[in-house]
Design a protein around this motif. Sequence first.
Motif, mmCIF file in Angstrom:
data_model
loop_
_atom_site.group_PDB
_atom_site.id
_atom_site.type_symbol
_atom_site.label_atom_id
_atom_site.label_comp_id
_atom_site.label_asym_id
_atom_site.label_seq_id
_atom_site.Cartn_x
_atom_site.Cartn_y
_atom_site.Cartn_z
ATOM 1 N N ARG A 141 -1.813 4.508 -3.841
ATOM 2 C CA ARG A 141 -2.010 3.107 -4.677
ATOM 3 C C ARG A 141 -2.169 1.973 -3.914
ATOM 4 N NH1 ARG A 141 1.896 3.120 -9.463
ATOM 5 N NH2 ARG A 141 3.330 3.668 -8.212
ATOM 6 N N ALA A 142 -2.455 0.793 -4.421
ATOM 7 C CA ALA A 142 -2.241 -0.417 -3.597
ATOM 8 C C ALA A 142 -2.154 -1.424 -4.868
ATOM 9 C CB ALA A 142 -3.440 -0.839 -2.742
ATOM 10 N N VAL A 143 -1.447 -2.366 -4.386
ATOM 11 C CA VAL A 143 -1.223 -3.662 -5.209
ATOM 12 C C VAL A 143 -1.601 -4.924 -4.374
ATOM 13 C CG1 VAL A 143 0.324 -2.596 -7.017
ATOM 14 C CG2 VAL A 143 1.207 -3.846 -5.238
ATOM 15 N N VAL A 144 -2.072 -6.055 -5.005
ATOM 16 C CA VAL A 144 -1.930 -7.249 -4.405
ATOM 17 C C VAL A 144 -0.924 -8.113 -4.918
ATOM 18 C CG1 VAL A 144 -3.346 -9.543 -4.536
ATOM 19 C CG2 VAL A 144 -4.765 -7.332 -4.264
ATOM 20 N N LEU A 145 -0.246 -8.690 -4.019
ATOM 21 C CA LEU A 145 1.174 -9.389 -4.315
ATOM 22 C C LEU A 145 1.007 -10.443 -5.071
ATOM 23 C CD1 LEU A 145 2.871 -8.371 -1.093
ATOM 24 C CD2 LEU A 145 3.014 -7.021 -3.364
ATOM 25 N N ASP A 146 0.532 -10.528 -6.322
ATOM 26 C CA ASP A 146 0.096 -11.783 -7.017
ATOM 27 C C ASP A 146 1.326 -12.100 -8.136
ATOM 28 O OD1 ASP A 146 -0.645 -10.038 -8.780
ATOM 29 O OD2 ASP A 146 -2.507 -10.250 -8.544
ATOM 30 N N ASP A 147 2.343 -11.583 -8.256
ATOM 31 C CA ASP A 147 3.306 -11.956 -8.952
ATOM 32 C C ASP A 147 4.268 -12.505 -8.419
ATOM 33 O OD1 ASP A 147 5.299 -12.212 -11.351
ATOM 34 O OD2 ASP A 147 5.055 -10.327 -11.846
ATOM 35 N N VAL A 198 0.853 -1.287 -0.019
ATOM 36 C CA VAL A 198 0.114 -0.043 -0.097
ATOM 37 C C VAL A 198 0.964 1.226 0.090
ATOM 38 C CG1 VAL A 198 -1.912 1.377 1.158
ATOM 39 C CG2 VAL A 198 -1.821 -1.347 1.242
ATOM 40 N N GLU A 199 0.810 1.971 -0.999
ATOM 41 C CA GLU A 199 1.565 3.355 -1.108
ATOM 42 C C GLU A 199 0.780 4.302 -0.320
ATOM 43 O OE1 GLU A 199 3.379 4.843 -5.216
ATOM 44 O OE2 GLU A 199 1.413 5.627 -4.600
ATOM 45 N N VAL A 200 1.705 5.324 0.294
ATOM 46 C CA VAL A 200 1.121 6.376 1.057
ATOM 47 C C VAL A 200 1.989 7.713 0.297
ATOM 48 C CG1 VAL A 200 0.206 5.313 2.974
ATOM 49 C CG2 VAL A 200 2.542 5.995 3.057
ATOM 50 N N GLY A 201 1.434 8.792 0.402
ATOM 51 C CA GLY A 201 2.241 9.949 0.162
ATOM 52 C C GLY A 201 2.676 9.893 -1.285
ATOM 53 N N ASP A 202 2.040 9.385 -2.155
ATOM 54 C CA ASP A 202 2.327 9.501 -3.537
ATOM 55 C C ASP A 202 3.810 8.763 -3.868
ATOM 56 O OD1 ASP A 202 0.188 10.424 -5.040
ATOM 57 O OD2 ASP A 202 0.374 12.406 -4.197
ATOM 58 N N GLY A 203 4.026 7.904 -3.027
ATOM 59 C CA GLY A 203 5.151 7.051 -3.050
ATOM 60 C C GLY A 203 6.392 7.487 -2.198
ATOM 61 N N GLN A 204 5.862 8.175 -1.155
ATOM 62 C CA GLN A 204 7.054 8.543 -0.063
ATOM 63 C C GLN A 204 7.272 7.304 0.715
ATOM 64 O OE1 GLN A 204 5.826 10.796 3.351
ATOM 65 N NE2 GLN A 204 7.649 11.781 3.539
ATOM 66 N N SER A 205 6.317 6.198 0.938
ATOM 67 C CA SER A 205 6.510 5.119 1.574
ATOM 68 C C SER A 205 5.575 4.078 1.203
ATOM 69 C CB SER A 205 6.226 5.276 3.168
ATOM 70 O OG SER A 205 7.134 6.316 3.849
ATOM 71 N N VAL A 206 5.997 2.833 1.318
ATOM 72 C CA VAL A 206 5.079 1.630 0.814
ATOM 73 C C VAL A 206 4.885 0.550 2.419
ATOM 74 C CG1 VAL A 206 4.648 -0.151 -0.604
ATOM 75 C CG2 VAL A 206 5.833 1.869 -1.461
ATOM 76 N N LEU A 207 3.577 0.373 2.603
ATOM 77 C CA LEU A 207 3.387 -0.606 3.612
ATOM 78 C C LEU A 207 3.167 -1.827 2.823
ATOM 79 C CD1 LEU A 207 1.900 2.536 4.516
ATOM 80 C CD2 LEU A 207 2.036 1.370 6.565
ATOM 81 N N VAL A 208 3.972 -2.737 3.406
ATOM 82 C CA VAL A 208 3.798 -4.409 3.014
ATOM 83 C C VAL A 208 3.138 -4.974 4.053
ATOM 84 C CG1 VAL A 208 5.020 -6.113 1.855
ATOM 85 C CG2 VAL A 208 5.746 -3.605 1.242
ATOM 86 N N GLY A 209 2.239 -6.107 3.785
ATOM 87 C CA GLY A 209 1.737 -6.959 4.985
ATOM 88 C C GLY A 209 0.263 -7.716 4.343
#
Lengths: 312, 312, 312
Positions: C131-137, C102-113
């Motif tokens: 933005r957010a992605v599902v980790l399916d790759d 999950v991206e916050v601050g337009d890319g300043q940080s990303v939380l993964v979990g």
Amino acid sequence: MAPGAGNPAALSGSVRSMPLRYDTVTFMSDYGHTDEFVGVVHSVIRSIAPEAEVVDLTHGVAPHDVRAGGLVLARSVQYLCPGVVLAVVDPGVGTARRAVAVEVGDGQSVLVGPDNGLLAPAVAMCGGATRAVVLDDAEYHLPSPGPTFAGRDVFAPVAAWLCSGVPLESLGSLVDPAGLLPGILPVAHVDDTDPSVLVAEVLWVDGYGNAQLNVDPDEIDTLVGADEPVELSFADVTRVAQRAASYAEVPTGGVGLVVDSYGLVSVVVDRASAAGELGLVAGAEVRLRAVDAASGSSGGVSVSIGDPGRRP
Amino acid sequence: MAPGAGNPAALSGSVRSMPLRYDTVTFMSDYGHTDEFVGVVHSVIRSIAPEAEVVDLTHGVAPHDVRAGGLVLARSVQYLCPGVVLAVVDPGVGTARRAVAVEVGDGQSVLVGPDNGLLAPAVAMCGGATRAVVLDDAEYHLPSPGPTFAGRDVFAPVAAWLCSGVPLESLGSLVDPAGLLPGILPVAHVDDTDPSVLVAEVLWVDGYGNAQLNVDPDEIDTLVGADEPVELSFADVTRVAQRAASYAEVPTGGVGLVVDSYGLVSVVVDRASAAGELGLVAGAEVRLRAVDAASGSSGGVSVSIGDPGRRP
Amino acid sequence: MAPGAGNPAALSGSVRSMPLRYDTVTFMSDYGHTDEFVGVVHSVIRSIAPEAEVVDLTHGVAPHDVRAGGLVLARSVQYLCPGVVLAVVDPGVGTARRAVAVEVGDGQSVLVGPDNGLLAPAVAMCGGATRAVVLDDAEYHLPSPGPTFAGRDVFAPVAAWLCSGVPLESLGSLVDPAGLLPGILPVAHVDDTDPSVLVAEVLWVDGYGNAQLNVDPDEIDTLVGADEPVELSFADVTRVAQRAASYAEVPTGGVGLVVDSYGLVSVVVDRASAAGELGLVAGAEVRLRAVDAASGSSGGVSVSIGDPGRRP
């Protein structure tokens, strides 16, 4: 992540281009590992001095146990990298107790923490303080929502700014190091009424259950002779301990005295907790004398500890 | 802070200009986090090889449990960065047990620790030792006030000097790796008198209470058929366990067998401690067979564990 | 050590020459320190992104306690370095619960979990997800011997690849952040039937035993007046608590309310565990009102806690 007006890195845009004054922060506390206190302190330091390395000495000091924390520093100080030592065992946080930075070795290292005796034994082992400041310049602190986490809001930023090259005297008011609170460590002494007895104290029980005494092996040699067994008395317990060069040399079921890794005498048993089996705790008084000397008064009987049936 | 004559960095003024031979020390021990042992080892490494990174694998091995420490290394080794592995579970410290450095992969990595079987499973998983030395050159050790903290005085400096480029053969006497103490790991086997039974052992109970068996899922498929339930017997307990793909698939109140993150079979319950509820401990024998096979001899009754009233 | 086909560093030979996109991974979990889970995650990150620094926030969250983990992140987020936040409290591992970044601050940080509400409070405090992605790759995961250690096999490699410059959208399918599982935090409220009562909840009991309430000091000032004592009721206990600026200001034997280091009100006692002495646990309801208001209904008697004889 989303720093506000109190963001320490905003204090000086040029900090990252300054050469590091210190590259290591050695960090110890009674914060434990259950909560995020240690991690938040790391984050604050990294946000101000990203090139500095934080070495966690331990955060397992018993809560509020200033004496135990001071002993951790005293045992470790000769093995620490030069730099900043950040030490927080601080039951008086938020009161009038002073927050200080204490320079040793004319600037080789700086110890940062509360002025409650925690730093004193280590400072003494480094030859004493060369300068000290009270951390009363809030420009180098974080804004505090409340006063109870000085590790995060005062000590960590100060440690980091020191690494970044901020001079000690910029962090607050210079004070006479002689006015810092001393740390009182107990010294073993011959008993006033019975010169055959050395009155000692348990300084530390480590995680294996070894009980370190404030006794030098030479003191025991003088008392009982080299390699001779020693009678130990504490609370209502009397035991004969054999001298041993290693834990494994102590016979199963017996008590040993080894020269430990700090050059002091520790009470041990092999592959088990001496403190647990004997009921020793930090601060307990232990009386030592020769087994011969003891025989007149207490019989000198060696009682093996524990139930042999449950020993491996 | 105030290093004396034994300061390792003084051993060679030129060490910091040498390229790093290894840039990672992976460090595991039974030191725990209550005392400062881990932090002092970090400090010693950093004072000799400041550019090397120390990765703490775990320091939570039960005190003196060499087998458990060996299993930690065996489970982890395929995920570790190449470099130096510093492993200390060392109940024989100070005795004649040897301190060793064991090279694997023709120098890709070196494992440093006591020669008591701790390193053996990991060395085997790396294809065996290519060289080994006994750490008998005291020039690369710290002077010891006492012999009981070899992690600080022998293993840490040796690990750091390896990072700094000191060749393995400089650290002591080369010895035949075949003479290193092996680590014996239990292998599951079909019962001698009842070929329907697989006799297994609990290798590890993790912090969540999952109990890993020394059993490959294929062995169970062969024994009972894919996805079939399994009867487990241990001590005076008999349970039927369902096969499951995840913890959450195990029905509340039931016991599951999952393929764990190491590819072995673990006994689990959902959101609770299987070991706690079932009374399983590392080293316990567990007998497995098909529920059908069991029904003739023990009734094959599935008993749900615990008191349903206290389950969420 | 001896990486096989699944070695992440082999995924792209050029990764080390790419500039770091993020240089810090802040890591929190419920892994504890008994096992090697934390260390293996560090190793995996280092094998992919050797220049990134991993800061351990805490691994002491109670096993499977997603709410407690979310609160750790919420309390800490304003102090964290920009970068990747790796958070793992994941009782649903191996089920259909989604793994996300999950991206916050337009890319300043990303939380993964895991997408189980753990990340939600921190994401909200950062202004929401951009933005957010599902980790399916699976190309960016490690091959898994079993599905139960997503921290090692999914989250750690993804965190490291983010540091190494892999774009968020390469890690999986973009999803609408509005569809992420929210985290529900309790809000204190005036009692429906008695407007003199504020109904609060214990958010957190820290390692010292301080019990943080979901109450702002302004709410208490409004309820009882500034600096006035407060009657606390919970379970079958009623106590009068004094307002205090620090722990040490709380009288021996008494209960205090301090503004804690997060700007919330905590129930404390001096140099002891308030939670232990009062029986408070996270999630417990606590009712607050003025001592005056209370006097009509329960007498307003202040009962000092504990046995004074055992207080220092």
